[in-house]
Enzyme design. Sequence first.
Site, PDB file in Angstrom:
ATOM      1  N   GLU A 278       0.821  -1.202   0.000  1.00  0.00           N
ATOM      2  CA  GLU A 278       0.000   0.000   0.000  1.00  0.00           C
ATOM      3  C   GLU A 278       0.867   1.268   0.000  1.00  0.00           C
ATOM      4  OE1 GLU A 278      -2.922   0.020   3.175  1.00  0.00           O
ATOM      5  OE2 GLU A 278      -4.546   0.456   1.798  1.00  0.00           O
ATOM      6  N   HIS A 299       6.326 -27.345  -0.541  1.00  0.00           N
ATOM      7  CA  HIS A 299       5.576 -28.392  -1.232  1.00  0.00           C
ATOM      8  C   HIS A 299       4.505 -27.784  -2.128  1.00  0.00           C
ATOM      9  CE1 HIS A 299       7.393 -31.624   1.286  1.00  0.00           C
ATOM     10  NE2 HIS A 299       7.650 -30.549   2.024  1.00  0.00           N
ATOM     11  N   LYS A 414     -13.939   1.349  -3.918  1.00  0.00           N
ATOM     12  CA  LYS A 414     -14.977   1.810  -2.987  1.00  0.00           C
ATOM     13  C   LYS A 414     -16.048   2.602  -3.737  1.00  0.00           C
ATOM     14  CE  LYS A 414     -12.011   2.231   1.076  1.00  0.00           C
ATOM     15  NZ  LYS A 414     -11.324   3.182   1.940  1.00  0.00           N
TER      16      LYS A 414
HETATM   17  O1  PA5 Z   1      -3.155   1.745   6.011  1.00  0.00           O
HETATM   18  C1  PA5 Z   1      -4.237   2.276   5.818  1.00  0.00           C
HETATM   19  O2  PA5 Z   1      -4.377   3.515   5.858  1.00  0.00           O
HETATM   20  C2  PA5 Z   1      -5.480   1.467   5.526  1.00  0.00           C
HETATM   21  O3  PA5 Z   1      -5.157   0.110   5.391  1.00  0.00           O
HETATM   22  C3  PA5 Z   1      -6.482   1.631   6.649  1.00  0.00           C
HETATM   23  O4  PA5 Z   1      -5.884   1.257   7.860  1.00  0.00           O
HETATM   24  C4  PA5 Z   1      -7.747   0.801   6.422  1.00  0.00           C
HETATM   25  O5  PA5 Z   1      -8.321   1.135   5.203  1.00  0.00           O
HETATM   26  C5  PA5 Z   1      -8.757   1.020   7.549  1.00  0.00           C
HETATM   27  O6  PA5 Z   1      -9.071   2.377   7.661  1.00  0.00           O
HETATM   28  P1  PA5 Z   1      -9.814   2.957   8.924  1.00  0.00           P
HETATM   29  O7  PA5 Z   1      -8.923   2.829  10.093  1.00  0.00           O
HETATM   30  O8  PA5 Z   1     -10.083   4.389   8.574  1.00  0.00           O
HETATM   31  O9  PA5 Z   1     -11.087   2.176   9.107  1.00  0.00           O
END
Ligand code: PA5
Length: 426
Positions: A278, A299, A414
Amino acid sequence: MINFELNKAVSEKEILAYGEKVSKINKMINEKTGAGNDFLGWVDWPVDYDKEELKRLLVDAKYVRDNFEVLVVCGIGGSYLGARCALEALKGIKSNDKLEVIFMGQTFSPNYTKQVLDYLENKKFAINVISKSGTTTETSISFRLVKALLEEKVGKSQAKNAIFAVTDKEKGALKTLCNIEGYHTYVLPGNIGGRYSVLTPVGLFPLAAAGIDVEAMLTGAKEARKELDNDDLKTNICYRYAVSRDYMLRHGKNVEMFVTYEPQMSQLSEWLKQLFGESEGKEKKGLLPGSVTFSTDLHSLGQFIQDGTPVLFETILNIKTPELDVAIPHTDDDLDGLNYLEGKKLSYVNQMAFLGTKKAHEEEGGVPCNVIEIDKLDAKTLGYLFYFFMRACAMSAYLLEINPFNQPGVEVYKKNMFHLLGKKGY
Ligand code: PA5
């Protein structure tokens, strides 16, 4: 606290050639300039964290530990993976702890969700809802469901005392709900993004409730901060690792395969995949992070790693001394032919599998292997490791000239999903 052995495909000279760039970026990280600089709160967090809030958190976590059978943690992504991986890494997969921790909200799966709700029917449970934005759909749906079950079981006023939230200080639907309902609330600071938040209440509340020494974890991170904030590429293992990643990508290795020989570390690989994937996967750049758990996956994917398309390098997390061990017994008939291992520990067999596989992959497969080695995994070392990887990730992303702290691509699915679900404004 940890050792880093650089893969053999990159020379010392090639590492040191990054000196100037690394120096500039290190300054940017320390001084909080550069892209996404308003999300660098995690850099000094191990010394800057709110001490009063931690005290309150520890008291509340102990209350949960002593008064409930189950803690249901609702969260996803950075609001889920850190706690889950630390819990498994430190407690094991078949832990028999007095407080069971169940994760919810990391999926829309109706099967999983209904199974958890049914399981909770006859349990005394508390809820820890975690969301920085307070609007993440997976988390919100799960929280709505599990809160309704709790209120039905114990009544709305009792339920309040069993709900613990981690969210933004001011914004978001969850924060509004906390203010109205009066839930116990802890802050995920605005300058720390989800995947860099494991050492904040996001990770600390569920881990403390599970009996993990979270103060030791913070101490480990504090040590890492002290040791890894300099630009000396001869000694700073964090940046040696980050540079090796960049070098691999620029030399045709597009995949970093995280390897562990310990199944209870598999979730740590999931945390790493999120952290690097990410943070770096933007503007058509970045290494694709993958993971395998050996010897299990020797395996399956082992064949591809040894002989398949040569796109990857490995980063192996090796723990030398496991918490528990088992010796191989003697049998008189030796029909299975295993008496040559009689009295040997499984840890010894596992280490030999590691050494034999590394040699096979490096020498015959041509797969470069980095090794991160830990003597013994405990809370302090894990805290160190979390900080090590977050800092390495920031350095790696900046080497690619990418903002490590946003995730614009995640919003696309989303938007489509909200449109299909008929959400207002989509
Ligand atoms: O690293 C990130 O920013 C994302 O993976 C968020 O943690 C994830 O989308 C969850 O978001 P939130 O804490 O706003 O629910």
